[in-house]
Write an enzyme that holds these catalytic residues in place. Structure first.
Site, PDB file in Angstrom:
ATOM      1  NE  ARG A 262      -3.619  -2.415   2.312  1.00  0.00           N
ATOM      2  CZ  ARG A 262      -4.569  -2.743   3.173  1.00  0.00           C
ATOM      3  NH1 ARG A 262      -4.856  -1.916   4.171  1.00  0.00           N
ATOM      4  NH2 ARG A 262      -5.241  -3.865   3.037  1.00  0.00           N
ATOM      5  NE  ARG A 391      -1.821  -2.073  11.450  1.00  0.00           N
ATOM      6  CZ  ARG A 391      -2.748  -1.165  11.145  1.00  0.00           C
ATOM      7  NH1 ARG A 391      -3.995  -1.306  11.598  1.00  0.00           N
ATOM      8  NH2 ARG A 391      -2.434  -0.117  10.424  1.00  0.00           N
TER       9      ARG A 391
END
Length: 424
Positions: A262, A391
RNA sequence: GGAGAGAUGGCUGAGCGGUUGAAAGCACUGGUCUUGAAAACCAGCAUGGGUUUAUAGCCCAUCCAGGGUUCGAAUCCCUGUCUCUCCGCCA
């Protein structure tokens, strides 16, 4: 894409529902284009019908050996008018389609009102944040303490928002991927899938990233329009593009691990520290292709599958329903899973589970044959992260840290880590 | 990268430029027969769009995609994409 018939028949209602998101539908523009389309299409088809009839008459006359000369002039006269009409029609249809492709999905009625993430609705919590009797460090400090997480080297190799992992942390990272793939494929009924990490523009239009969000993507320099995937959702969901799925094969459930790329355009200065927001990260994604009547049950099921990962890792989390203003472009309803990060003293997004209803399916022409009607009908698509690996790694590092900076290995990961008990 | 062959309905597979939206088979659906099933036989069976209260009719489009020739294109021409075979290169 929204159902064009719904827009035509109930434009005001659609506009009101889109307004909940904060999206203003230009109803005047839509009505103008729609009435032009109607007029042009009716006229064009009328001319086509005349041409077909006359050409057919020529064929019949010739078959009988008669002279067809008298028809020739009549058909030729139609030609120019027809061509002009067709060109205008194509132009209006293109404009209408551009407008349609830029409209976000309608929200499910259960989605709460609200403007931004401040208004998201917490619906449940699981686990108690651990009480530390020492000063907690965030994952960046822990990575530095162990020497196994290196952002500076990544800057040299590539640039900002990348990381180099090594030793126990790299191993932990891989263990998380294996654990999640095994859980979803062995216990939750998903078919493990491996897909291309480069996709074409049609695929991105299918799932809704294009045409509106090209800036968020990495585009390749290549003779064709190719992009790095921002999520496995794109290649995996597009498996059923232009397909009529057999109803006996539904639901189709895929689990897939991929890297995600991204550009993070527009998030300058946001989460600049550490691994939270990277240009490249790994993710295990779940995708379900379901019958329309099953999609909301599937969303609950899939969300529970994502939660199960956090439960087994013993990571405290909460589930929020995104409010109207925060739901993504293609989604009708989204649950976010937020994991507790001691280093930030906050819950942070680690999974996003959405029901797209028929929004992606209409763009992709993904259908199933409904045995009740015997007709092909649009499927519903549901997907969610299960989970974002980077994460999750951050969450494990921060939640499982010891005072000396070492990291305990979560119980469920030990078998993936040569039974190691800790990383240091 | 070089040389060939091809792309037709859910699938397989025919298709001299003129009622071909498209033969045939398979699959599927309904029926006859049967105690039931199978077999056999009969019938039906593409998708998208427009118009419409209508899943009724009528009309339009669609034989990989986009252009072109023609009164008329699945059929002829051009471009692109993809697939297969052979050669070269390669993890």
């Amino acid at each position: 894409m929204l159902d064009p018939k719904l827009l035509r028949n109930d434009l005001q209602n659609c506009a009101e529902r889109l307004a909940r998101r904060g999206y203003t539908l230009d109803t005047a523009l839509f009505e103008k284009l729609e009435s032009q389309r109607k007029q042009l299409q009716v006229d064009t088809q009328q001319l086509q019908s005349e041409r077909n009839a006359k050409s057919k008459a020529i064929g019949q006359a010739k078959a009988k050996g008669e002279d067809a000369a008298e028809f020739f002039a009549a058909v030729s006269a139609l030609g120019d008018r027809l061509k002009a009409n067709e060109e205008k029609l194509v132009q209006v249809q293109r404009e209408l389609n551009d407008l349609l492709m830029s409209l976000p999905n309608l929200l499910h009625e259960s989605v709460p009102d609200g403007r931004d993430e401040e208004d998201n609705l917490e619906i449940r919590r699981w686990g108690e944040p651990r009480k530390f009797d020492f000063e907690v460090r965030d994952h960046v400090d822990l990575g530095e303490a162990t020497g196994l997480l290196d952002f500076e080297t990544a800057v040299k190799i590539t640039g900002s928002r990348f990381a180099v992992m090594s030793g126990g942390i790299a191993r932990l990272h891989r263990a998380l991927i294996q654990f999640m793939l095994d859980l979803h494929s062995q216990e939750h009924g998903y078919t493990e899938t491996c897909v291309p990490y480069i996709v074409n523009a049609d695929s991105l239009r299918g799932t809704g990233q294009l045409p509106k969000f090209e800036d968020d993507l990495f585009k390749l320099r290549h003779e064709h329009d190719l992009y790095l995937i921002p999520t496995a959702e794109v290649p995996v969901t597009n498996i059923v593009r232009d397909v009529i799925v057999d109803h006996n094969d539904m639901p189709r459930k895929f689990v897939c691990h991929t890297p995600c790329f991204r550009s993070e355009a527009g998030s300058y200065g946001k989460d600049t520290r550490g691994m939270i927001r990277q240009h490249q990260f790994e993710k295990v994604e779940m995708v379900q292709i379901v019958r329309p009547q099953d999609s909301y049950a599937a969303l609950e099921e899939l969300t529970a599958h994502a939660e199960e990962v956090l439960k087994r890792l013993q990571l405290p989390y909460r589930v929020v329903t995104l409010c109207a203003g925060d739901v993504g472009f293609s989604s009708a309803k989204t649950y976010d899973l937020e994991v507790w990060l001691p280093g930030q003293q906050a819950y942070r997004e680690i999974s996003s589970c959405s029901n797209f209803e028929d929004f992606q399916a209409r763009r992709m022409k993904a259908r199933w044959r409904n045995p009740d009607t015997a007709k092909p009908e649009l499927v519903h698509t549901v997907n969610g992260s299960g989970l974002a690996i980077g994460r999750t790694l951050v969450a494990v590092l921060e939640n499982y840290q010891n005072e000396d900076g070492s990291i305990m290995v979560p119980e469920v990961l030990k078998s993936y880590m040569d039974s190691r008990r800790s990383i240091q």
